[in-house]
Design a protein around this motif. Structure first.
Motif, mmCIF file in Angstrom:
data_model
loop_
_atom_site.group_PDB
_atom_site.id
_atom_site.type_symbol
_atom_site.label_atom_id
_atom_site.label_comp_id
_atom_site.label_asym_id
_atom_site.label_seq_id
_atom_site.Cartn_x
_atom_site.Cartn_y
_atom_site.Cartn_z
ATOM 1 N N TRP A 54 0.809 -1.212 0.000
ATOM 2 C CA TRP A 54 0.000 0.000 0.000
ATOM 3 C C TRP A 54 0.845 1.267 0.000
ATOM 4 O O TRP A 54 1.775 1.404 0.787
ATOM 5 C CB TRP A 54 -0.933 0.019 1.206
ATOM 6 C CG TRP A 54 -2.023 -0.988 1.089
ATOM 7 C CD1 TRP A 54 -2.079 -2.207 1.684
ATOM 8 C CD2 TRP A 54 -3.224 -0.878 0.316
ATOM 9 N NE1 TRP A 54 -3.226 -2.869 1.335
ATOM 10 C CE2 TRP A 54 -3.954 -2.061 0.499
ATOM 11 C CE3 TRP A 54 -3.751 0.106 -0.502
ATOM 12 C CZ2 TRP A 54 -5.182 -2.286 -0.125
ATOM 13 C CZ3 TRP A 54 -4.969 -0.116 -1.113
ATOM 14 C CH2 TRP A 54 -5.669 -1.300 -0.917
ATOM 15 N N ILE A 55 0.475 2.191 -0.881
ATOM 16 C CA ILE A 55 1.067 3.531 -0.934
ATOM 17 C C ILE A 55 -0.082 4.514 -0.775
ATOM 18 O O ILE A 55 -1.099 4.407 -1.458
ATOM 19 C CB ILE A 55 1.810 3.775 -2.255
ATOM 20 C CG1 ILE A 55 2.955 2.766 -2.406
ATOM 21 C CG2 ILE A 55 2.335 5.210 -2.314
ATOM 22 C CD1 ILE A 55 3.690 2.854 -3.738
ATOM 23 N N TYR A 56 0.082 5.477 0.133
ATOM 24 C CA TYR A 56 -1.002 6.385 0.505
ATOM 25 C C TYR A 56 -0.811 7.774 -0.075
ATOM 26 O O TYR A 56 0.277 8.341 0.005
ATOM 27 C CB TYR A 56 -1.102 6.477 2.031
ATOM 28 C CG TYR A 56 -1.431 5.144 2.654
ATOM 29 C CD1 TYR A 56 -2.750 4.755 2.828
ATOM 30 C CD2 TYR A 56 -0.428 4.267 3.030
ATOM 31 C CE1 TYR A 56 -3.063 3.528 3.383
ATOM 32 C CE2 TYR A 56 -0.733 3.031 3.578
ATOM 33 C CZ TYR A 56 -2.053 2.665 3.749
ATOM 34 O OH TYR A 56 -2.362 1.448 4.286
ATOM 35 N N PHE A 57 -1.893 8.303 -0.641
ATOM 36 C CA PHE A 57 -1.958 9.669 -1.150
ATOM 37 C C PHE A 57 -2.874 10.444 -0.221
ATOM 38 O O PHE A 57 -4.085 10.231 -0.213
ATOM 39 C CB PHE A 57 -2.549 9.685 -2.569
ATOM 40 C CG PHE A 57 -1.636 9.130 -3.623
ATOM 41 C CD1 PHE A 57 -0.945 9.972 -4.478
ATOM 42 C CD2 PHE A 57 -1.489 7.761 -3.780
ATOM 43 C CE1 PHE A 57 -0.122 9.464 -5.463
ATOM 44 C CE2 PHE A 57 -0.663 7.236 -4.761
ATOM 45 C CZ PHE A 57 0.025 8.086 -5.605
ATOM 46 N N GLU A 58 -2.302 11.328 0.572
ATOM 47 C CA GLU A 58 -3.093 12.112 1.525
ATOM 48 C C GLU A 58 -3.326 13.505 0.954
ATOM 49 O O GLU A 58 -2.407 14.134 0.441
ATOM 50 C CB GLU A 58 -2.381 12.167 2.868
ATOM 51 C CG GLU A 58 -2.252 10.776 3.484
ATOM 52 C CD GLU A 58 -1.462 10.769 4.774
ATOM 53 O OE1 GLU A 58 -0.709 11.727 5.026
ATOM 54 O OE2 GLU A 58 -1.601 9.792 5.517
ATOM 55 N N GLU A 59 -4.556 13.955 1.061
ATOM 56 C CA GLU A 59 -4.941 15.243 0.481
ATOM 57 C C GLU A 59 -4.085 16.397 1.002
ATOM 58 O O GLU A 59 -3.724 17.299 0.249
ATOM 59 C CB GLU A 59 -6.417 15.508 0.767
ATOM 60 C CG GLU A 59 -6.942 16.759 0.101
ATOM 61 C CD GLU A 59 -8.404 17.004 0.414
ATOM 62 O OE1 GLU A 59 -9.091 17.529 -0.459
ATOM 63 O OE2 GLU A 59 -8.853 16.667 1.526
ATOM 64 N N GLU A 60 -3.712 16.359 2.257
ATOM 65 C CA GLU A 60 -2.933 17.462 2.838
ATOM 66 C C GLU A 60 -1.536 17.580 2.241
ATOM 67 O O GLU A 60 -0.924 18.644 2.297
ATOM 68 C CB GLU A 60 -2.842 17.318 4.352
ATOM 69 C CG GLU A 60 -2.064 16.106 4.814
ATOM 70 C CD GLU A 60 -2.157 15.879 6.307
ATOM 71 O OE1 GLU A 60 -1.206 15.328 6.856
ATOM 72 O OE2 GLU A 60 -3.172 16.248 6.910
ATOM 73 N N ASN A 61 -1.015 16.518 1.642
ATOM 74 C CA ASN A 61 0.312 16.566 1.036
ATOM 75 C C ASN A 61 0.291 17.013 -0.415
ATOM 76 O O ASN A 61 1.333 17.341 -0.972
ATOM 77 C CB ASN A 61 0.976 15.187 1.119
ATOM 78 C CG ASN A 61 1.221 14.765 2.542
ATOM 79 O OD1 ASN A 61 1.491 15.589 3.405
ATOM 80 N ND2 ASN A 61 1.116 13.486 2.811
ATOM 81 N N ALA A 62 -0.880 17.006 -1.030
ATOM 82 C CA ALA A 62 -0.995 17.386 -2.433
ATOM 83 C C ALA A 62 -0.796 18.886 -2.612
ATOM 84 O O ALA A 62 -1.147 19.669 -1.726
ATOM 85 C CB ALA A 62 -2.361 16.979 -2.971
ATOM 86 N N PRO A 63 -0.253 19.303 -3.745
ATOM 87 C CA PRO A 63 -0.075 20.731 -3.986
ATOM 88 C C PRO A 63 -1.396 21.492 -4.073
ATOM 89 O O PRO A 63 -1.453 22.670 -3.764
ATOM 90 C CB PRO A 63 0.673 20.810 -5.311
ATOM 91 C CG PRO A 63 0.837 19.432 -5.807
ATOM 92 C CD PRO A 63 0.301 18.485 -4.811
ATOM 93 N N SER A 64 -2.465 20.788 -4.480
ATOM 94 C CA SER A 64 -3.788 21.410 -4.562
ATOM 95 C C SER A 64 -4.839 20.300 -4.570
ATOM 96 O O SER A 64 -4.520 19.150 -4.875
ATOM 97 C CB SER A 64 -3.919 22.251 -5.832
ATOM 98 O OG SER A 64 -3.941 21.418 -6.970
#
Length: 105
Positions: A54-64
């Motif tokens: 599993w690799i996690y994409f968290e909204e707070e780390n995204a540029p937008s």
């Protein structure tokens, strides 16, 4: 000489972020809700890199928010089309906080 010193000064920072996987197959895409944020995760197999599973994409780390939504769409496309992915984390080598995903043949 100045450029050489600048390169030496920045070199340690280059090791803090990197490619989590390259050439991996997406097995699953899932929502990963926490604190009312739009997070998602991809389960990968194969490929080269420190992250397997599993690799996690968290909204707070995204540029937008739109970049985060685009990453989700790319992950879904890779899953349905059976294409390989490259996933990158610009802030560390952690499998949480990924912000970039690309599709390849």
């Amino acid at each position: 000489m100045r450029y050489f010193l600048l390169l030496i000064a920045l070199f340690p920072l280059m090791g803090l972020a990197g490619e989590l996987t390259r050439g991996a197959n997406v097995l699953e895409v899932a929502n990963h809700a926490s604190l009312n944020k739009k997070n998602f995760a991809v389960k990968v197999e194969g490929g080269i890199g420190p992250c397997v599973g599993w690799i996690y994409f968290e909204e707070e780390n995204a540029p937008s928010p739109s970049a985060h939504n685009q990453a989700f769409a790319i992950a879904l496309t890779a899953l349905t089309a059976g294409k390989k992915v490259r996933i990158h984390n610009y802030s560390s080598d952690s499998c949480t906080g990924a912000t970039f995903i690309s599709i390849s043949r």
